[in-house]
Design a protein around this motif. Structure first.
Motif, short mmCIF file in Angstrom:
data_model
loop_
_atom_site.label_atom_id
_atom_site.label_comp_id
_atom_site.label_asym_id
_atom_site.label_seq_id
_atom_site.Cartn_x
_atom_site.Cartn_y
_atom_site.Cartn_z
N VAL A 69 25.62 40.30 -48.57
CA VAL A 69 25.43 39.85 -47.25
C VAL A 69 25.19 41.14 -46.45
N GLY A 70 25.80 42.03 -46.53
CA GLY A 70 25.46 43.17 -45.53
C GLY A 70 24.04 43.73 -45.66
N LEU A 71 23.43 43.86 -46.94
CA LEU A 71 22.20 44.09 -47.40
C LEU A 71 21.25 43.28 -46.89
N PHE A 72 21.38 41.90 -47.27
CA PHE A 72 20.17 40.80 -46.84
C PHE A 72 20.29 40.32 -45.50
N LEU A 73 21.28 39.97 -45.06
CA LEU A 73 21.62 39.51 -43.65
C LEU A 73 21.68 40.54 -42.51
N TYR A 74 22.35 41.29 -42.78
CA TYR A 74 22.65 42.34 -41.60
C TYR A 74 21.97 43.54 -41.45
N SER A 75 21.02 43.87 -42.87
CA SER A 75 20.50 44.98 -42.79
C SER A 75 18.91 44.73 -42.84
N LEU A 76 18.53 44.22 -44.06
CA LEU A 76 17.03 43.99 -44.04
C LEU A 76 16.32 43.18 -42.96
N ASN A 77 17.09 41.86 -42.98
CA ASN A 77 16.83 40.99 -41.93
C ASN A 77 16.67 41.47 -40.47
N TYR A 78 17.55 42.32 -40.14
CA TYR A 78 17.25 42.64 -38.81
C TYR A 78 16.29 43.76 -38.45
N THR A 79 16.35 44.89 -39.72
CA THR A 79 15.33 45.81 -39.69
C THR A 79 13.79 45.36 -39.72
N LEU A 80 13.67 44.52 -40.51
CA LEU A 80 12.32 43.80 -40.72
C LEU A 80 11.68 43.05 -39.61
N LEU A 81 12.88 42.30 -39.03
CA LEU A 81 12.53 41.77 -37.68
C LEU A 81 12.17 42.56 -36.38
N TYR A 82 12.82 43.97 -36.30
CA TYR A 82 12.36 44.74 -35.45
C TYR A 82 11.18 45.17 -35.66
N MET A 83 10.63 45.36 -37.02
CA MET A 83 9.48 45.81 -37.30
C MET A 83 8.18 44.68 -37.08
#
Length: 300
Positions: A69-83
């Motif tokens: 969950v930390g990887l997919f929802l909180y890390s990748l999701n937000y990082t990619l969204l900012y990008m």
């Protein structure tokens, strides 16, 4: 809190966080800014657990899922969204966010063996139509090019990661894991991953010095992460990832109301139609429809 209160809390907070996010941009890397956000959120949740004497011990297999969950929802999701935001306008992001509901529906069926609920699919389609009505003027500014295509691709991967995180979270929570402890560990794992990523990225790691950065960080961590994600996870536990995800179609309307005062958003007749259609879709998704529409497309 009951479901309508939790739903409203998510929409009101996440509809306002876009203002705070604008004060995060440009001061440091996106990954480091998000890592600081989860560091502060995890500290708040950890202190709450200690004060309330909530148990920290959880089985190893739950830790593996929480790390996911930390990887997919909180890390990748937000990082990619900012990008993605660097390449496409927020109106397109709001429109594309509706795909989270459809992906959640499919993943819940495939992974959790949950039935596809007809009212959720119909409600999401109404919501998607309403979002189109709300942002029609913005879409006229869009021209297809390589940058836009890249932004759309990144955004889709971001929302897919969010859906994976949603469904894993539902699986964890419906097995009896408390929301607060799950968020504490998931955000802690996300924070560690993001700090490591920030250190590995090329270029010098910049420590922000702006007061506005830290004030917005406090709001994002406390309200956007601790309170809003706490309410969202409770919704997800009680309603399922498909229905809870309808939040992503409602909170853009809150953002537009705020934008009316801060950015001069101009409301039109079509805008009000869009609001009505989104709310109608929400009512349908939450089961406020005739009984014959509540039967699932597919069952166990």
């Amino acid at each position: 809190m009951n479901n309508p209160t939790l739903f409203s809390l998510c929409c009101l907070i996440w509809g306002s966080t876009w203002i705070a996010i604008t004060y995060q941009i440009g001061h440091t890397s996106e990954t480091f800014a998000i890592a600081l956000r989860y560091l502060l959120a995890a500290v708040c949740l950890g202190i709450y657990c200690l004060v309330k004497r909530l148990p920290f011990a959880l089985p190893l297999h739950i830790h593996v899922k929480m790390a996911a969950v930390g990887l997919f929802l909180y890390s990748l999701n937000y990082t990619l969204l900012y990008m993605a935001q660097a390449h496409i306008i927020s109106a397109l992001l709001a429109l594309m966010s509706s795909c989270i509901i459809y992906i959640n529906v499919v993943l819940r069926r495939w992974w959790l063996k949950e039935p596809i609920r007809k009212e959720v699919v119909i409600g999401a389609t109404f919501g998607l139509s309403g979002i189109v009505c709300l942002f029609v003027p913005e879409f006229s500014k869009v021209a297809m090019d390589a940058a836009l295509a890249l932004g759309l691709s990144i955004a889709f991967v971001s929302f897919f990661c969010a859906s994976v995180g949603n469904v894993i979270s539902e699986r964890i929570l419906t097995s009896g894991t408390p929301v607060i402890q799950m968020n504490f560990y998931a955000m802690s794992y996300a924070m560690i991953l993001l700090f490591i990523t920030s250190l590995l990225l090329p270029g010098k790691l910049i420590i922000p010095t702006s007061t506005e950065f830290y004030l917005s960080l406090l709001y994002l961590a406390l309200f956007g992460s601790v309170f809003a994600f706490g309410a969202y996870m409770k919704l997800l536990q009680q309603m399922g990832a498909d229905k809870a995800a309808y939040v992503v179609l409602v909170y853009p309307m809150v953002a537009l109301v705020i934008s009316t005062f801060f950015e001069g958003y101009q409301w039109t007749a079509l805008s009000f139609v869009g609001v009505a259609v989104v709310l109608m879709g929400n009512a349908i998704a939450m089961g406020k429809i005739p009984r014959f529409m509540r039967r699932p497309f597919l069952s166990h």
